[in-house]
Design a protein around this motif. Structure first.
Motif, short mmCIF file in Angstrom:
data_model
loop_
_atom_site.label_atom_id
_atom_site.label_comp_id
_atom_site.label_asym_id
_atom_site.label_seq_id
_atom_site.Cartn_x
_atom_site.Cartn_y
_atom_site.Cartn_z
N LYS A 3 3.54 5.56 17.62
CA LYS A 3 4.42 4.45 17.25
C LYS A 3 5.18 4.79 15.99
N LYS A 4 6.50 4.57 16.00
CA LYS A 4 7.33 4.88 14.85
C LYS A 4 7.01 3.94 13.69
N VAL A 5 6.85 4.53 12.52
CA VAL A 5 6.50 3.75 11.34
C VAL A 5 7.74 3.08 10.76
N THR A 6 7.61 1.79 10.43
CA THR A 6 8.69 1.09 9.73
C THR A 6 8.47 1.27 8.24
N LYS A 9 9.23 -0.78 1.18
CA LYS A 9 8.63 -0.64 -0.14
C LYS A 9 7.14 -0.98 -0.11
N GLU A 10 6.81 -2.06 0.60
CA GLU A 10 5.42 -2.50 0.70
C GLU A 10 4.57 -1.48 1.43
N PHE A 11 5.13 -0.88 2.48
CA PHE A 11 4.41 0.14 3.23
C PHE A 11 4.05 1.32 2.34
N LYS A 26 -4.43 11.30 -6.88
CA LYS A 26 -3.07 11.07 -6.40
C LYS A 26 -2.66 12.20 -5.47
N PRO A 27 -1.66 11.94 -4.61
CA PRO A 27 -1.10 13.04 -3.82
C PRO A 27 -0.54 14.11 -4.76
N HIS A 28 -0.61 15.37 -4.35
CA HIS A 28 -0.12 16.45 -5.22
C HIS A 28 1.38 16.33 -5.48
N THR A 29 2.12 16.05 -4.44
CA THR A 29 3.58 15.93 -4.56
C THR A 29 4.06 14.86 -3.59
N ILE A 30 5.29 14.44 -3.78
CA ILE A 30 5.89 13.48 -2.86
C ILE A 30 6.02 14.12 -1.48
N PHE A 31 6.32 15.41 -1.45
CA PHE A 31 6.43 16.12 -0.18
C PHE A 31 5.12 16.03 0.61
N HIS A 32 4.00 16.31 -0.05
CA HIS A 32 2.72 16.27 0.63
C HIS A 32 2.36 14.84 1.06
N PHE A 33 2.71 13.88 0.23
CA PHE A 33 2.45 12.48 0.57
C PHE A 33 3.23 12.08 1.83
N CYS A 34 4.49 12.50 1.89
CA CYS A 34 5.31 12.18 3.06
C CYS A 34 4.79 12.89 4.31
N GLN A 35 4.29 14.10 4.13
CA GLN A 35 3.68 14.80 5.27
C GLN A 35 2.46 14.04 5.77
N HIS A 36 1.68 13.53 4.83
CA HIS A 36 0.49 12.75 5.17
C HIS A 36 0.88 11.51 5.98
N LEU A 37 2.01 10.90 5.63
CA LEU A 37 2.47 9.69 6.32
C LEU A 37 3.30 10.00 7.56
N LYS A 38 3.63 11.29 7.71
CA LYS A 38 4.49 11.72 8.84
C LYS A 38 5.87 11.07 8.78
N ILE A 39 6.41 11.08 7.56
CA ILE A 39 7.77 10.58 7.36
C ILE A 39 8.56 11.65 6.61
N GLU A 40 9.86 11.50 6.56
CA GLU A 40 10.70 12.46 5.83
C GLU A 40 10.75 12.08 4.35
N GLU A 41 10.85 13.10 3.52
CA GLU A 41 10.85 12.87 2.07
C GLU A 41 12.02 12.00 1.64
#
Length: 217
Positions: A3-6, A9-11, A26-41
């Protein structure tokens, strides 16, 4: 098919908080955090420029939710300034307690050093505006410049009082943090008692009377 994530800001705030609580870091970087969420940076940057801004928003959200809860009460608008401030403190710290693990992590990473206090920068602005909106009465001096200084002093003193309460809450080990409730009540009552300078006003008025009588004589 996943399912595509919406992305909102709250998410991002909820997922960031969840990551910290589950990993105790904390996540190491924003890049790694976005990978974790499967979204684009780039989707992250539509809402926040950094992790630090998410952390600031946490405390802003507590403030916004507190104000919203207070105004849901029919009685709140009829409260005097002291009762409104007490209601704010009890509600704000109730929300903080419900998220205590997250708050402690955000504020104790560097043992309350300046870097951590920066996370309260945006909340500090909103808090001081709230204090100003209460129109807390001070000792009246008929001089515009002095009155402005007094108003600024009340909001600054109130901010210092909040930081003292926050530190007490962080260190509180009593059941249900009941000692923090006592601290809040006693400190607010004490601060308003200090603002009640009518005895000093009477002394100054008496001094003016004596001075005028001396001039006449």
């Amino acid at each position: 098919m996943a399912k595509k994530v919406t992305i909102t800001k709250e998410f991002l705030m909820n997922e960031y908080s969840k990551f910290i609580l589950e990993n105790a870091k904390k996540p190491h970087t924003i890049f790694h955090f976005c990978q974790h969420l499967k979204i684009e940076e780039k989707d992250f940057y539509q809402f926040f420029p950094s992790f630090e801004k998410i952390e600031e928003q946490v405390f802003d959200n507590f403030f916004e939710n507190t104000i919203e809860l207070l105004h849901k009460s029919d009685e709140y608008s009829n409260y005097d300034a002291k009762t409104k401030l007490l209601s704010f403190y009890f509600t704000y710290f109730e929300l903080m307690t419900a998220n205590r693990s997250l708050v402690l992590y955000l504020l104790e990473t560097d043992k309350m050093k300046l870097q951590n206090l920066k996370k309260l920068a945006s909340f500090r602005i909103h808090f001081k505006q709230f204090i100003d909106s209460l129109n807390i009465k001070t000792f009246e001096i008929p001089q515009e410049t002095i009155q402005k200084i007094q108003e600024k002093s009340v909001s600054e003193a109130s901010w210092i009082q909040f930081l003292m309460t926050l530190k007490f809450w962080i260190d509180d080990t009593s059941p249900s943090f009941e000692k923090t409730d006592v601290f809040i009540e006693k400190s607010i009552h004490a601060s308003f008692d200090l603002l009640d300078l009518s005895p000093i006003k009477n002394i100054i008025d008496f001094g003016k009377f004596l001075w005028n009588e001396k001039v006449k004589m």
